[in-house]
Motif scaffolding. Sequence first.
Motif, mmCIF file in Angstrom:
data_model
loop_
_atom_site.group_PDB
_atom_site.id
_atom_site.type_symbol
_atom_site.label_atom_id
_atom_site.label_comp_id
_atom_site.label_asym_id
_atom_site.label_seq_id
_atom_site.Cartn_x
_atom_site.Cartn_y
_atom_site.Cartn_z
ATOM 1 N N ILE A 6 0.852 -1.187 0.000
ATOM 2 C CA ILE A 6 0.000 0.000 0.000
ATOM 3 C C ILE A 6 0.888 1.237 0.000
ATOM 4 O O ILE A 6 1.778 1.379 0.843
ATOM 5 C CB ILE A 6 -0.938 0.009 1.226
ATOM 6 N N LEU A 7 0.669 2.111 -0.980
ATOM 7 C CA LEU A 7 1.434 3.349 -1.127
ATOM 8 C C LEU A 7 0.502 4.534 -0.915
ATOM 9 O O LEU A 7 -0.447 4.729 -1.681
ATOM 10 C CB LEU A 7 2.065 3.426 -2.520
ATOM 11 N N ARG A 8 0.757 5.278 0.149
ATOM 12 C CA ARG A 8 -0.076 6.439 0.480
ATOM 13 C C ARG A 8 -1.567 6.111 0.401
ATOM 14 O O ARG A 8 -2.367 6.833 -0.179
ATOM 15 C CB ARG A 8 0.276 7.626 -0.412
ATOM 16 N N GLY A 9 -1.922 4.990 1.020
ATOM 17 C CA GLY A 9 -3.325 4.623 1.152
ATOM 18 C C GLY A 9 -3.927 3.911 -0.040
ATOM 19 O O GLY A 9 -5.108 3.519 0.004
ATOM 20 N N LYS A 10 -3.168 3.705 -1.111
ATOM 21 C CA LYS A 10 -3.660 3.028 -2.297
ATOM 22 C C LYS A 10 -2.967 1.675 -2.449
ATOM 23 O O LYS A 10 -1.750 1.583 -2.317
ATOM 24 C CB LYS A 10 -3.409 3.865 -3.559
#
Length: 502
Positions: free
Chosen positions: A450-454
């Motif tokens: 997960i990258l910055r919530g995505k």
Amino acid sequence: MGFDLIVTNGIIVTASDVLSHGIEIGIKDGKISCLGTCLPRESSTEIIDAKGAYITPGGVDSHVHFAQDNSPTGDNWETGSRSAIGGGTTTVLAFASQRKTEDSVLPCVEEYHKRAKDQSYCDYGFHLILTNPTPSIMEAEMPLLISQGITSVKLYMTYEPLKLGDSQLLNVLMSARALGFTTMVHAENSDIISLITDRLEAAGHTDPFFHAISRPQIAENEATYRIISLAELTDTPILIVHMSSEIAMKHVRKAQTRMLPIHAETCPQYLFLLSERLKGTHKDKFEGAKCVCSPPLRHDPKDLEAMWRGIANGTFTTFSSDHAPSTYDHAGGKKLGMKDGVMRYRNIPNGVPGVETRLPLLFSFAGREKDSKLSLQRFVQLTSSDPAKLYGLEGTKGSIAPGYDADLVIWYPETEMKEGVVIEQKNLHHGVDYTPYEGMTVKNWPRFTILRGKTVWDRENGGIMGKMNAGKFLQRGKGRIVAGKTGQEVNGMLTGERNYWY
């Protein structure tokens, strides 16, 4: 409160704690908003069930080589960053490299920005490789780069196109002390390596195995002791990269016991691979070229165990991949070392791929089991939190805490990974044609990245989920010292003696 995403039913691991099962992570606008229990859901809130698995911060790989001129068959930003998220790394720090003929570093940095822009699946930053540190660069350009978020440099003590002499090293170290940028050093004695290489070649010893013979541990040991001495003289924090030698590591450990700010890094190849891998096979006598890297793979299993001790006992501050791949079966790649049927190791591009396998390899030996080599907290320190601190990303990357970017790795529950995962080239996402870890079994693999919530990696539903332009350039602050402290006097010098010349 209105969360965009809640990660539930996991065991959160930070650099200091393994939190009780049941703590949820609430994410809003790409940031971790809070940790708690029974967080409120809305109809629009996405829920990820970790199924009782460990959750660690997104990996910070502080030493990768993407889109480098000296590796035209290696990974570009698209393939390298894609490989990173497939292995749980959400932040990479790569290198903009100055040529010795250049009297400014600004053009190479501008060019590297162009290469990375809209080409990265993960967040990224740059180190500057300094090969011609002129006074104007150090006095005018380095402060400008620091204001633009490039707050670290790499120096070489070997390789003719890159290396600096001791007086140049000292000048850069003094500038680093004054300006506050982080200094990385490749420590090997260039003259030792050149002399042995010439004599090996004269004797006809030129196949890939002799790469390890040409760079004995004493070359690393001497250069390590020397750069620590120069750093102590100038009262400058440094990080010595990709360490492979026990004696060199002991120099670091001894310096750290004297509270000198000396940091160190090692890499997977120095924990798992030996120089025998540089020997060819009956099928392919040149295959050892795949594992040519510098410092070279060492000879004895005891060398691997020494690096594991440094991992466990805190000598190493960071664990990077030093991802520096070249395609094997390509005339412009590793096969540069094969011409007219003759093998010449000095022409083989240095480096191995490893950004995707870095976290799974180390995670396999982290935990509470009796065969574990490090704790889960130590795993997080080495792969996320300490590199973030050292390179000016503290408060943004490297931890699972409110206010940090929501960069997470959700592993598989142990009940679903009893057989582990076999590392195979066909399943990896880098742009080269081999992995040195082919056939090795790791005990787990990231289920989600997960990258910055995505969610950018979902192993069970197609793998790569993120977009190539999702990665952002990170304007880093000045790094902080993780080991030791500055302001100490040098043994044998008068109090305040360096004030006469510093």
